[in-house]
Write an enzyme that holds these catalytic residues in place. Structure first.
Site, mmCIF file in Angstrom:
data_model
loop_
_atom_site.group_PDB
_atom_site.id
_atom_site.type_symbol
_atom_site.label_atom_id
_atom_site.label_comp_id
_atom_site.label_asym_id
_atom_site.label_seq_id
_atom_site.Cartn_x
_atom_site.Cartn_y
_atom_site.Cartn_z
ATOM 1 C CG ASP A 141 -35.406 -12.553 12.371
ATOM 2 O OD1 ASP A 141 -34.223 -13.148 11.642
ATOM 3 O OD2 ASP A 141 -36.258 -12.368 11.560
ATOM 4 C CG ASP B 259 8.065 9.581 1.188
ATOM 5 O OD1 ASP B 259 8.989 8.805 0.778
ATOM 6 O OD2 ASP B 259 8.007 10.208 2.436
ATOM 7 N N GLY C 202 3.218 -4.007 0.882
ATOM 8 C CA GLY C 202 3.361 -5.160 0.098
ATOM 9 C C GLY C 202 4.780 -5.245 0.198
ATOM 10 C CG MET C 203 7.693 -2.179 -1.099
ATOM 11 S SD MET C 203 8.544 -2.813 -2.388
ATOM 12 C CE MET C 203 10.207 -2.646 -1.876
#
Length: 508
Positions: free
Chosen positions: A36, A294, A429-430
């Protein structure tokens, strides 16, 4: 209390230790078995501080169990009192050592006779509350103890400061970007002509707690820690408090207007609107960026938000209200504050999830298939498995979210940081697609496991090869749609033909 290999909020003693180690010259004694006592290592690694964490473990072992803990605990308290000369020693058990049902208050009373430091026992029910609730309670307990002590000694300062001033309550160690947020809050309060009376508990001496009533108001940036203290100060000293978190352009303005209402008087009227207008239109870039081409490309995209109550609620409102992003689900693991959370987000999301079970969160994400996730370290892991980008916006987090550079999430600079995080989370992701277009190397392995169902499907080699040809930024969605189609039609092996059948079914 339950056994789990992942917890959004840790056990109660971690919250108590976080508050104790945030104060200056306060030492914590943790009455616990081996296993702990990981707090010291965790804090040293994440906060990357040069000083040792002021926490000592009084280990419960077989020898202690045989003869009782009192002698060892008292001895450790007195030893640390002589070695460290702290202003306060705080004793806390853990869930494990609480099973022994020992009279720890008696241990504290005995140690206090010999110790020069103040010695108190953390007044926390370790079976009923989590890390955040315990931190909130411990902070209130320490503040109450020293204000009552100052009142008895006649040193309590009740005279208000000459100029408007504020206490900032709830900045403490291991908080999500707490140090950066504190700097940003101090900056805009200074811009508004508001003096900082005290910041607690981070860097504050317990001997300065007697000065808390001098402030005109208390600012609580995060509901999770500090709210109980603010309510106590309001009850005992009629000190107003503000819980409007200055996160995002709209709510930062709301917070500043709440401050204006408290410090403005008929004799001395104050107007902060010109400051809000200047920061929104000319200083912060977030408002301008949210209207740029954008950011408009993100309008209508689906996102998932999950985290502690404060960050999840305000992030939901930022996405929906300021950036035009559809929040398919907003959730929090702070079940004790579920009513407030639902009230805050119900107008800005499709559904609400209140749970501290990460598998439920994973199933929800797999079902909704969002374009991006904004959550904790666990949602980041889930996103990696499902090939969905994730921006981390809330604790619990790992070391990458304890940056050395300046990265606040609150105030106008925080709005800039959040805008960057949101935009980058959606567009990353591009990169896989661009690598393929320009002859790059996409080495990403196809994910064949599902979070929300048993692994009852197999992909043959031709199917996997076809899946690998699909651009990375849509591959995960096509894979999930194909697997969903296969299950609905009791298909156990996915082939190229099944993939095309799934595509036709979706388009029909």
């Amino acid at each position: 209390m339950k056994l789990a290999y992942w917890m959004y909020a840790g056990p109660a003693h971690i919250g108590t230790l976080r508050v104790a180690s945030s104060f200056q010259n306060v030492h914590a004694i943790m009455h616990a078995p081996l296993g702990d006592d990981y707090f010291n290592v965790m804090r040293s690694m994440l906060e990357r501080e040069r000083d040792f964490t002021p926490v000592t473990a009084s280990i419960v072992d077989r020898h202690v169990l045989a003869r009782g803990s009192q002698e060892k605990v008292v001895e450790n308290i007195i030893r640390k009192d002589k070695e460290e000369r702290p202003d306060l020693i705080l004793l806390t058990p853990t869930c494990t050592s609480s099973i022994l049902q020992e009279d720890l208050q008696n241990f504290v009373n005995r140690a206090a006779i010999e110790a020069e430091s103040d010695v108190i026992l953390a007044d926390v029910n370790h079976y009923r509350v989590n890390e955040l609730q315990a931190a909130d309670r411990t902070l209130e307990q320490v503040v109450k103890y020293y204000l009552q002590k100052a009142n008895k000694q006649g040193t309590l300062d009740l005279k208000k400061s000459n100029h408007p001033s504020a206490n900032i309550i709830g900045i403490f160690t291991l908080g999500f970007h707490n140090q950066h947020d504190c700097r940003e809050i101090r900056r805009f309060l200074q811009d508004l002509g508001i003096e900082i009376n005290e910041i607690i508990p981070e860097g504050c001496s317990v001997n300065n707690l007697k000065n808390l009533p001098r402030a005109w108001f208390n600012l609580v940036p995060y509901r999770e820690v500090g709210l109980m203290t603010a309510k106590y100060l309001e009850k005992e000293f009629q000190m107003p408090y503000i819980t409007n978190t200055p996160m995002g352009i709209v709510d930062t303005a709301t917070c500043i207007r709440a401050i204006q209402n408290l410090v403005s008087t008929p004799e001395n009227p104050i107007n902060f609107e010109p400051y809000i207008d200047k920061q929104t239109r000319f200083v912060s870039q977030a408002a301008w960026f949210s209207r740029s081409i954008d950011c408009q490309n993100l309008t209508g995209k689906k996102a998932i938000v999950f985290g502690d109550g404060t960050h999840a609620a305000y992030m939901t409102k930022i996405l929906a209200r300021e950036m035009g992003i559809r929040v398919a689900c907003a959730g929090t693991y702070c079940k004790h504050d579920a009513h407030w959370f639902k009230e805050e987000v119900q107008e800005y999301c499709d559904e609400i999830l209140i749970t501290d079970n990460h598998t439920e969160v994973g199933d929800m994400i797999a079902r909704i298939e969002p374009a991006a996730i904004f959550g904790t370290q666990m949602e980041r892991h889930i996103g990696k498995r499902l090939d969905i980008p994730c921006g981390v916006i809330s604790a619990p987090v790992h070391i990458q979210n304890f940056p050395l550079g300046y990265r606040p999430f609150l105030g106008y600079e925080g709005a800039n940081q959040i805008a960057d995080l949101v935009y980058n989370s959606f567009t990353l992701g591009m990169e896989d697609h661009l690598l393929e277009i320009f002859g790059g190397h996409d080495t990403k392995e196809v994910i064949t496991k599902s979070l929300s169902t048993d692994s009852d499907l197999t992909w043959n080699q031709e199917g996997l090869n076809e899946l690998n040809k699909i651009p990375g930024f849509v591959r995960g969605k096509i894979k999930r749609n194909t697997e969903k189609f296969a299950r609905e039609n009791s298909i156990t092996e996915i082939t190229v033909e099944v993939m095309y059948a799934a595509k036709e079914a979706i388009n029909s």
